[in-house]
Design a protein around this motif. Sequence first.
Motif, mmCIF file in Angstrom:
data_model
loop_
_atom_site.group_PDB
_atom_site.id
_atom_site.type_symbol
_atom_site.label_atom_id
_atom_site.label_comp_id
_atom_site.label_asym_id
_atom_site.label_seq_id
_atom_site.Cartn_x
_atom_site.Cartn_y
_atom_site.Cartn_z
ATOM 1 N N GLN A 196 1.083 -1.232 0.521
ATOM 2 C CA GLN A 196 0.118 -0.295 0.030
ATOM 3 C C GLN A 196 0.788 1.175 -0.242
ATOM 4 N N GLN A 255 0.781 4.532 -2.864
ATOM 5 C CA GLN A 255 0.717 5.484 -2.224
ATOM 6 C C GLN A 255 1.952 5.871 -3.081
ATOM 7 N N GLN A 315 1.990 9.900 -5.628
ATOM 8 C CA GLN A 315 2.260 10.791 -5.151
ATOM 9 C C GLN A 315 3.462 11.392 -6.395
#
Length: 111
Positions: free
Chosen positions: A44, A48, A52
Amino acid sequence: MEFLIPAAMAQTQSAPAPEANPMITLIMFGGLFVFMYLFIIRPQRKRQKEHQELVSSLNKGDEIVLNSGLLGKITKVDGDYIVVDAGNNIELKFQKGSVHAVLPKGTIKAI
């Protein structure tokens, strides 16, 4: 009434219950934490971080797909927001975080 519910016979002497080893319990909790880290938390965080990087690299002229499925071309980047040309001079303003993917140039014209 005893013919419906048999009388419970209590044991006169019970065997001692085996004691649980606390070290085994700690090893099990440690194994569970390692499992959760490797299969849930780490992937995860990787996704992420990739998202970003995608959001921070958005530029004017990029063709994108939003989380809603809308295809468009970025006409303006303004802080945390982008202005997307959805076609026929319709400009919509979205948050950068709603971008799902950047498409190769010319994808929208090919559709």
